[in-house]
Design an enzyme around this catalytic site. Sequence first.
Site, PDB file in Angstrom:
ATOM      1  N   MET A 149       0.857  -1.135  -0.097  1.00  0.00           N
ATOM      2  CA  MET A 149       0.067   0.055   0.164  1.00  0.00           C
ATOM      3  C   MET A 149       0.862   1.257   0.064  1.00  0.00           C
ATOM      4  O   MET A 149       1.746   1.635   0.866  1.00  0.00           O
ATOM      5  CB  MET A 149      -0.901   0.027   1.380  1.00  0.00           C
TER       6      MET A 149
ATOM      7  N   GLY B 263       0.902   4.393   4.439  1.00  0.00           N
ATOM      8  CA  GLY B 263       1.875   3.308   3.640  1.00  0.00           C
ATOM      9  C   GLY B 263       2.245   1.953   4.199  1.00  0.00           C
ATOM     10  O   GLY B 263       2.673   2.106   5.505  1.00  0.00           O
ATOM     11  N   SER B 264       2.056   1.062   3.580  1.00  0.00           N
ATOM     12  CA  SER B 264       2.297  -0.437   4.736  1.00  0.00           C
ATOM     13  C   SER B 264       2.129  -1.529   3.534  1.00  0.00           C
ATOM     14  O   SER B 264       2.286  -1.444   2.534  1.00  0.00           O
ATOM     15  CB  SER B 264       1.445  -0.309   5.586  1.00  0.00           C
ATOM     16  N   ARG B 265       1.753  -2.402   4.142  1.00  0.00           N
ATOM     17  CA  ARG B 265       1.703  -3.660   3.581  1.00  0.00           C
ATOM     18  C   ARG B 265       0.780  -4.803   4.187  1.00  0.00           C
ATOM     19  O   ARG B 265       0.601  -4.805   5.402  1.00  0.00           O
ATOM     20  CB  ARG B 265       3.138  -4.567   3.268  1.00  0.00           C
TER      21      ARG B 265
END
EC number: 4.1.1.65
Length: 220
Positions: free
Chosen positions: A100, A188-190
């Site tokens: 993301m 922002g990440s995953r």
Amino acid sequence: MRLHREGYTIMLTTGLVLLALNLLAYFYLFSDNPTAITLLLVASLILFVLIVQFFRVPNRLLTTGDTQVIAPADGTVVVIEEAEEGEYFKARRRQISIFMSPLNVHVNRNPVSGVVRYFKYYPGKYLVAWHPKSSTENERTTVVIEATNGVEVLFRQIAGAVARRIRWYVKEGQPVEQGQEMGFIKFGSRVDVFLPLDADIKVKIGDRTKGGVTVIAELP
């Protein structure tokens, strides 16, 4: 479209700070420099719009299906592989990872309907989301949902170098609906999803997903 519950306070605070900064610049700091005032105003508007965009929750027609696994997040598919899941299953699983970016919608959704059989939060590091060790060393949550057909699906919210706050709205024993909001990751990440080895994967590397809409796999 609406704003996520996490965004109202931040949006209001940012708006007031930017308003105060621009008034200060107009009356005191740059009163004789209209170019500087204009640049500050434009930069403030851009920043405010970016924050509003980050916390947006678009209206969507959600996908539902008893054997379908739906993307838990907006983003890009960066990993599809067989991997050892050592926390809950302690066995090989099919892993799908969605990255993301800060520009994506950051609401996380339940990939299947069922009951939450396991939940755990881990404080940790803030490695970049694509780092191989981010899924085991970063701040993260692990959620396991037993789907209506009895198959268990595990997924993780993983913080990245910019995302330093994870929110979740589920707990063990709670019944959940597919596509329902289960959490939020800021900036922002995953998200990792672990599926049975015989799951039929419906996406490929580089595909863009929409949370609650894109079918990423079909359960056996």
